[in-house]
Design an enzyme around this catalytic site. Structure first.
Site, PDB file in Angstrom:
ATOM      1  N   GLU A   1      15.254   9.349  41.084  1.00 47.12           N
ATOM      2  CA  GLU A   1      15.680  10.760  41.503  1.00 47.12           C
ATOM      3  C   GLU A   1      15.926  11.173  42.942  1.00 47.12           C
ATOM      4  OE1 GLU A   1      14.820  13.737  39.031  1.00 47.12           O
ATOM      5  OE2 GLU A   1      12.393  13.616  39.443  1.00 47.12           O
TER       6      GLU A   1
ATOM      7  N   PHE B   1      18.206   4.205  37.929  1.00 45.05           N
ATOM      8  CA  PHE B   1      19.259   4.944  37.284  1.00 45.05           C
ATOM      9  C   PHE B   1      18.316   6.814  37.891  1.00 45.05           C
ATOM     10  CE2 PHE B   1      18.621   9.122  33.646  1.00 45.05           C
ATOM     11  CZ  PHE B   1      20.662   9.256  34.404  1.00 45.05           C
ATOM     12  N   GLU B   2      18.860   7.542  38.269  1.00 48.01           N
ATOM     13  CA  GLU B   2      19.287   8.355  39.203  1.00 48.01           C
ATOM     14  C   GLU B   2      18.923  10.247  38.816  1.00 48.01           C
ATOM     15  OE1 GLU B   2      17.849   8.233  42.493  1.00 48.01           O
ATOM     16  OE2 GLU B   2      18.393   6.339  42.383  1.00 48.01           O
ATOM     17  N   THR B   3      18.178  10.641  38.217  1.00 52.43           N
ATOM     18  CA  THR B   3      18.377  11.942  37.933  1.00 52.43           C
ATOM     19  C   THR B   3      18.562  13.348  39.435  1.00 52.43           C
ATOM     20  OG1 THR B   3      16.336  12.169  37.120  1.00 52.43           O
ATOM     21  CG2 THR B   3      17.854  12.335  35.789  1.00 52.43           C
TER      22      THR B   3
ATOM     23  N   TYR C   1      22.950   9.349  38.111  1.00 51.78           N
ATOM     24  CA  TYR C   1      23.955   8.106  38.680  1.00 51.78           C
ATOM     25  C   TYR C   1      23.378   6.646  38.230  1.00 51.78           C
ATOM     26  CZ  TYR C   1      21.925   8.293  42.975  1.00 51.78           C
ATOM     27  OH  TYR C   1      21.435   8.838  44.710  1.00 51.78           O
TER      28      TYR C   1
END
Ligand SMILES: [Zn+2]
Length: 260
Positions: free
Chosen positions: A154, A231-233, A162
């Site tokens: 994150e 993966f980034e939130t 992204y």
């Protein structure tokens, strides 16, 4: 959904147990048997056990699917998203061979800090060959053939989802994966993230970047995973949405990478 009676996930979030590492591990314990997973302690850091989970099924020659979460302790949607995904994918977990790391930085998770028990960034430490955790991790990785590596993260500066994509195959999958995730949280429109150029949320690298310390995804790629995705939130968004986005990411990445 199976397992809801014992540890309801909605309650997990409503009760703000997002940094409760012991509770997270308890939830996994209730799941492993049915998912055909073996849970083992990699090592203890700062007095806390770090767990790795692997499929009990014998090696069928197919490469394994690697997913890890919680390398940065303050990025909790990853660990809970991975748990939620596993709860809904018991059949798949039994069918294919997986290697899962539910929360790599337990002390950071408990303290709500990015850094680990030694105050270092674990995602710049995967090159270290003398560190206790990294030695245990490498030992578990030894001789394994990976189909894909997924690293769940994150970003507190994030304005949407992204993705960093390292991909040796002919077909990049980042755009398609982000499109699926955008159904939960929109794609981060910034042109640059942490000094890397981003194209509609995708930071794709053909060449491995030179960094002072190595992130997990780069080492997975070096260890032979043809595709390694980080993966980034966005940490400031609703936790419920972030957990859903992480879950969606896993499903979508496995689908588009055609590893199932
Ligand atoms: Zn992170």
């Amino acid at each position: 959904m199976h397992g809801m009676e014992k540890v309801p996930s909605a309650l997990t979030l409503a009760q703000h147990r997002s940094h409760d590492y012991r509770f997270l591990i308890r939830c996994w314990r209730e799941l492993v048997e049915e998912a055909g997973l073996r849970m083992r302690i990699l090592t203890r850091v700062g007095g806390m056990p770090v767990y790795g989970l692997e499929s009990k099924s014998p090696d069928d020659g197919r490469p394994e699917i690697y997913i890890s979460a919680g390398v940065h302790g303050d990025e909790v949607a990853g660990p809970w998203g991975l748990l939620e995904w596993a709860r809904e994918n018991g059949a798949l977990l039994r069918e294919r061979r997986f290697l899962l790391f539910p929360a790599m930085n337990p002390v950071g998770m408990i303290l709500n800090t990015r850094m680990d028990h030694q105050g270092r960034d674990l995602n710049r430490s995967f090159h270290e060959l003398e560190d206790e955790l990294m030695v245990a991790w490498r030992k578990l990785m030894e001789g394994r053939k990976l189909a894909i590596g997924l690293c769940l993260h994150e970003d507190y500066d994030g304005q949407g989802c992204y993705l960093y994509e390292l991909n040796k195959t002919r077909k990049t999958i980042g755009k398609a994966v982000l499109q699926d995730c955008a159904e939960v949280i929109a794609v981060d429109g910034r042109r640059s993230m942490d000094g890397s150029r981003s194209n509609e949320g995708l930071i794709a690298k053909r060449k491995i970047p030179v960094l002072p310390g190595l992130p997990e995804a780069i080492v997975l790629h070096e260890l032979g995973a043809p595709v390694a995705l980080t993966f980034e939130t966005p940490s400031e968004f609703s936790l419920v949405d972030r957990v859903r986005a992480q879950k969606t990411f896993i499903t979508s990445a496995l689908k588009h990478a055609c590893v199932l």
